[in-house]
Motif scaffolding. Structure first.
Motif, PDB file in Angstrom:
ATOM      1  N   GLN A 179      46.520  37.965  20.342  1.00 39.96           N
ATOM      2  CA  GLN A 179      47.122  36.995  21.171  1.00 39.96           C
ATOM      3  C   GLN A 179      46.289  37.029  22.657  1.00 39.96           C
ATOM      4  O   GLN A 179      46.127  36.022  23.251  1.00 39.96           O
ATOM      5  CB  GLN A 179      48.626  37.556  21.569  1.00 39.96           C
ATOM      6  N   TRP A 180      45.698  38.034  23.236  1.00 37.98           N
ATOM      7  CA  TRP A 180      44.897  37.933  24.392  1.00 37.98           C
ATOM      8  C   TRP A 180      43.808  37.289  24.196  1.00 37.98           C
ATOM      9  O   TRP A 180      43.375  36.451  25.256  1.00 37.98           O
ATOM     10  CB  TRP A 180      44.560  39.466  24.898  1.00 37.98           C
ATOM     11  N   SER A 181      43.106  37.347  23.096  1.00 33.53           N
ATOM     12  CA  SER A 181      42.017  36.693  22.687  1.00 33.53           C
ATOM     13  C   SER A 181      42.135  35.043  23.030  1.00 33.53           C
ATOM     14  O   SER A 181      41.328  34.369  23.324  1.00 33.53           O
ATOM     15  CB  SER A 181      41.244  37.088  21.300  1.00 33.53           C
ATOM     16  N   ARG A 182      43.355  34.844  22.189  1.00 36.36           N
ATOM     17  CA  ARG A 182      43.683  33.512  22.263  1.00 36.36           C
ATOM     18  C   ARG A 182      44.142  32.684  23.599  1.00 36.36           C
ATOM     19  O   ARG A 182      44.011  31.584  23.846  1.00 36.36           O
ATOM     20  CB  ARG A 182      44.860  33.001  21.317  1.00 36.36           C
ATOM     21  N   LEU A 183      44.410  33.558  24.541  1.00 38.39           N
ATOM     22  CA  LEU A 183      44.696  33.413  25.782  1.00 38.39           C
ATOM     23  C   LEU A 183      43.448  33.094  26.673  1.00 38.39           C
ATOM     24  O   LEU A 183      43.507  32.912  27.658  1.00 38.39           O
ATOM     25  CB  LEU A 183      45.598  34.455  26.427  1.00 38.39           C
ATOM     26  N   GLY A 184      42.273  33.400  25.907  1.00 32.83           N
ATOM     27  CA  GLY A 184      40.996  33.178  26.743  1.00 32.83           C
ATOM     28  C   GLY A 184      40.420  34.548  27.326  1.00 32.83           C
ATOM     29  O   GLY A 184      39.280  34.518  27.942  1.00 32.83           O
ATOM     30  N   ARG A 185      41.206  35.727  26.815  1.00 33.79           N
ATOM     31  CA  ARG A 185      40.535  36.999  27.369  1.00 33.79           C
ATOM     32  C   ARG A 185      39.449  37.251  26.443  1.00 33.79           C
ATOM     33  O   ARG A 185      39.450  37.720  25.373  1.00 33.79           O
ATOM     34  CB  ARG A 185      41.352  38.098  27.124  1.00 33.79           C
ATOM     35  N   SER A 186      37.962  36.899  26.873  1.00 32.46           N
ATOM     36  CA  SER A 186      36.848  37.299  26.222  1.00 32.46           C
ATOM     37  C   SER A 186      36.632  38.561  25.606  1.00 32.46           C
ATOM     38  O   SER A 186      36.034  39.029  24.710  1.00 32.46           O
ATOM     39  CB  SER A 186      35.513  36.707  27.191  1.00 32.46           C
ATOM     40  N   TRP A 187      37.102  39.732  26.656  1.00 35.41           N
ATOM     41  CA  TRP A 187      36.790  41.081  26.238  1.00 35.41           C
ATOM     42  C   TRP A 187      37.681  41.357  25.308  1.00 35.41           C
ATOM     43  O   TRP A 187      37.218  42.466  24.302  1.00 35.41           O
ATOM     44  CB  TRP A 187      37.244  41.867  27.733  1.00 35.41           C
ATOM     45  N   ALA A 188      38.674  40.841  24.721  1.00 37.19           N
ATOM     46  CA  ALA A 188      39.489  41.157  23.474  1.00 37.19           C
ATOM     47  C   ALA A 188      38.607  40.632  22.282  1.00 37.19           C
ATOM     48  O   ALA A 188      38.772  41.500  21.162  1.00 37.19           O
ATOM     49  CB  ALA A 188      40.726  40.321  23.503  1.00 37.19           C
ATOM     50  N   GLY A 189      37.931  39.741  22.345  1.00 34.72           N
ATOM     51  CA  GLY A 189      37.224  39.312  21.081  1.00 34.72           C
ATOM     52  C   GLY A 189      37.743  39.215  19.887  1.00 34.72           C
ATOM     53  O   GLY A 189      38.950  38.706  19.882  1.00 34.72           O
ATOM     54  N   ASP A 190      37.285  39.147  18.787  1.00 34.41           N
ATOM     55  CA  ASP A 190      37.777  39.241  17.470  1.00 34.41           C
ATOM     56  C   ASP A 190      38.693  40.526  17.197  1.00 34.41           C
ATOM     57  O   ASP A 190      38.071  41.588  17.207  1.00 34.41           O
ATOM     58  CB  ASP A 190      36.865  38.985  16.448  1.00 34.41           C
ATOM     59  N   PRO A 191      39.774  40.544  16.913  1.00 36.50           N
ATOM     60  CA  PRO A 191      40.571  41.701  16.577  1.00 36.50           C
ATOM     61  C   PRO A 191      39.858  42.487  15.560  1.00 36.50           C
ATOM     62  O   PRO A 191      40.126  43.835  15.718  1.00 36.50           O
ATOM     63  CB  PRO A 191      42.029  41.355  16.271  1.00 36.50           C
ATOM     64  N   ASP A 192      39.219  42.023  14.662  1.00 33.40           N
ATOM     65  CA  ASP A 192      38.529  42.656  13.667  1.00 33.40           C
ATOM     66  C   ASP A 192      37.436  43.255  14.182  1.00 33.40           C
ATOM     67  O   ASP A 192      36.891  44.151  13.361  1.00 33.40           O
ATOM     68  CB  ASP A 192      38.272  41.705  12.391  1.00 33.40           C
ATOM     69  N   ASP A 193      36.936  43.175  15.326  1.00 26.49           N
ATOM     70  CA  ASP A 193      35.875  43.834  16.009  1.00 26.49           C
ATOM     71  C   ASP A 193      36.229  45.248  16.423  1.00 26.49           C
ATOM     72  O   ASP A 193      35.235  45.945  16.720  1.00 26.49           O
ATOM     73  CB  ASP A 193      35.263  43.044  17.031  1.00 26.49           C
ATOM     74  N   TRP A 194      37.425  45.492  16.478  1.00 22.76           N
ATOM     75  CA  TRP A 194      37.752  46.639  16.887  1.00 22.76           C
ATOM     76  C   TRP A 194      38.110  47.834  15.782  1.00 22.76           C
ATOM     77  O   TRP A 194      38.725  47.256  14.660  1.00 22.76           O
ATOM     78  CB  TRP A 194      39.305  46.558  17.831  1.00 22.76           C
ATOM     79  N   ASP A 195      37.974  49.002  16.298  1.00 20.27           N
ATOM     80  CA  ASP A 195      38.246  50.187  15.252  1.00 20.27           C
ATOM     81  C   ASP A 195      39.409  50.922  15.839  1.00 20.27           C
ATOM     82  O   ASP A 195      39.247  51.738  16.645  1.00 20.27           O
ATOM     83  CB  ASP A 195      37.064  51.222  15.079  1.00 20.27           C
ATOM     84  N   ILE A 196      40.502  50.289  15.461  1.00 23.55           N
ATOM     85  CA  ILE A 196      41.646  50.912  15.848  1.00 23.55           C
ATOM     86  C   ILE A 196      42.154  52.468  15.430  1.00 23.55           C
ATOM     87  O   ILE A 196      42.154  52.358  14.351  1.00 23.55           O
ATOM     88  CB  ILE A 196      43.034  49.833  15.723  1.00 23.55           C
ATOM     89  N   ARG A 197      42.390  53.422  16.350  1.00 25.72           N
ATOM     90  CA  ARG A 197      42.525  54.740  15.824  1.00 25.72           C
ATOM     91  C   ARG A 197      44.058  55.059  16.477  1.00 25.72           C
ATOM     92  O   ARG A 197      43.939  55.116  17.883  1.00 25.72           O
ATOM     93  CB  ARG A 197      41.425  55.618  16.151  1.00 25.72           C
ATOM     94  N   ILE A 198      45.093  55.780  15.657  1.00 25.27           N
ATOM     95  CA  ILE A 198      46.285  55.896  16.328  1.00 25.27           C
ATOM     96  C   ILE A 198      46.222  57.579  16.712  1.00 25.27           C
ATOM     97  O   ILE A 198      45.625  58.284  15.685  1.00 25.27           O
ATOM     98  CB  ILE A 198      47.428  55.632  15.433  1.00 25.27           C
ATOM     99  N   ALA A 199      46.340  57.868  17.845  1.00 26.47           N
ATOM    100  CA  ALA A 199      46.477  59.184  18.099  1.00 26.47           C
ATOM    101  C   ALA A 199      47.989  59.674  18.681  1.00 26.47           C
ATOM    102  O   ALA A 199      48.671  58.683  19.214  1.00 26.47           O
ATOM    103  CB  ALA A 199      45.394  59.579  19.185  1.00 26.47           C
ATOM    104  N   MET A 200      48.229  60.784  18.659  1.00 24.84           N
ATOM    105  CA  MET A 200      49.397  61.525  19.113  1.00 24.84           C
ATOM    106  C   MET A 200      49.219  62.090  20.230  1.00 24.84           C
ATOM    107  O   MET A 200      48.147  62.891  20.262  1.00 24.84           O
ATOM    108  CB  MET A 200      50.221  62.302  18.037  1.00 24.84           C
ATOM    109  N   ALA A 201      50.061  62.114  21.283  1.00 25.37           N
ATOM    110  CA  ALA A 201      49.789  62.740  22.637  1.00 25.37           C
ATOM    111  C   ALA A 201      49.800  64.200  22.304  1.00 25.37           C
ATOM    112  O   ALA A 201      49.429  65.086  23.128  1.00 25.37           O
ATOM    113  CB  ALA A 201      50.755  62.046  23.660  1.00 25.37           C
ATOM    114  N   GLU A 202      50.715  64.740  21.403  1.00 22.20           N
ATOM    115  CA  GLU A 202      50.774  66.104  21.286  1.00 22.20           C
ATOM    116  C   GLU A 202      49.423  66.767  20.704  1.00 22.20           C
ATOM    117  O   GLU A 202      49.507  67.823  20.416  1.00 22.20           O
ATOM    118  CB  GLU A 202      51.865  66.365  20.266  1.00 22.20           C
TER     119      GLU A 202
END
Length: 188
Positions: free
Chosen positions: A87-110
């Protein structure tokens, strides 16, 4: 095509030329000559073009993004984050790029190795939902990050309809004032 096949093809072509010229009643000496085997390799590059495979570009390395504040982990949670980055990428936020360019890792604060993760990864985000108990839950997550040596700067990942005034500003101000943490809230 091998060199011998090319020479054989040239001999057949020369023979055909001789036959056509004999049928017409004239014989061209040059066309009637036998093509020697040793000249075939000299003609081969001009007759046969070899296509080289297209150069393979190595895959672009993915940008790691550690996300805290999501209940659980797995593909559905990663897809939520990628959808928001899209969504941010479609709004013109160039830093967001293609969502598939990100390696999303979920972490727990604990998690006990939070300080090691902080040293290893520079991009962190806090997922902020829009339910009634969000402020208390998200502030608790930020407090755990603070106490366990987590990052001091996080991107606020939130649903697109969540207004900046209210929850987002309150979380940002509380993180700054009480925990000396920066919560980056992006305006639309």
């Amino acid at each position: 095509m091998s060199e011998q096949d090319q020479a054989s093809g040239l001999r057949k072509w020369a023979s055909l030329q001789r036959q056509q010229q004999q049928a017409e009643g004239t014989v061209d000496v040059a066309a009637a000559e036998h093509v020697p085997e040793d000249t075939a390799p000299l003609l081969a590059p001009a007759l046969a073009t070899v296509e080289e495979p297209a150069a393979m570009t190595p895959p672009k390395p993915k940008i790691p993004l550690i996300v805290v504040g999501l209940p659980g982990s797995g593909a559905p949670q990663v897809n939520k984050v990628k959808a928001r980055l899209g969504q941010w990428s479609r709004l013109g936020r160039s830093w967001a790029g293609d969502p598939d360019d990100w390696d999303i890792r979920i972490a727990m604060a604990e998690t006990s190795d939070l300080a090691q993760l902080r040293d290893q990864y520079s991009r962190w985000a806090l997922w902020i939902s829009s339910d009634a108990d969000t402020f208390a839950g998200m502030f608790g997550t930020l407090r755990q990050l603070h106490e366990r040596g987590g990052p001091r700067r996080l991107l606020a990942l939130h649903e697109p309809h969540l207004p900046r005034q209210g929850l987002l500003d309150n979380l940002r101000q509380a993180a700054d004032y009480y925990l000396n943490m920066e919560l980056l809230v992006l305006a639309r």
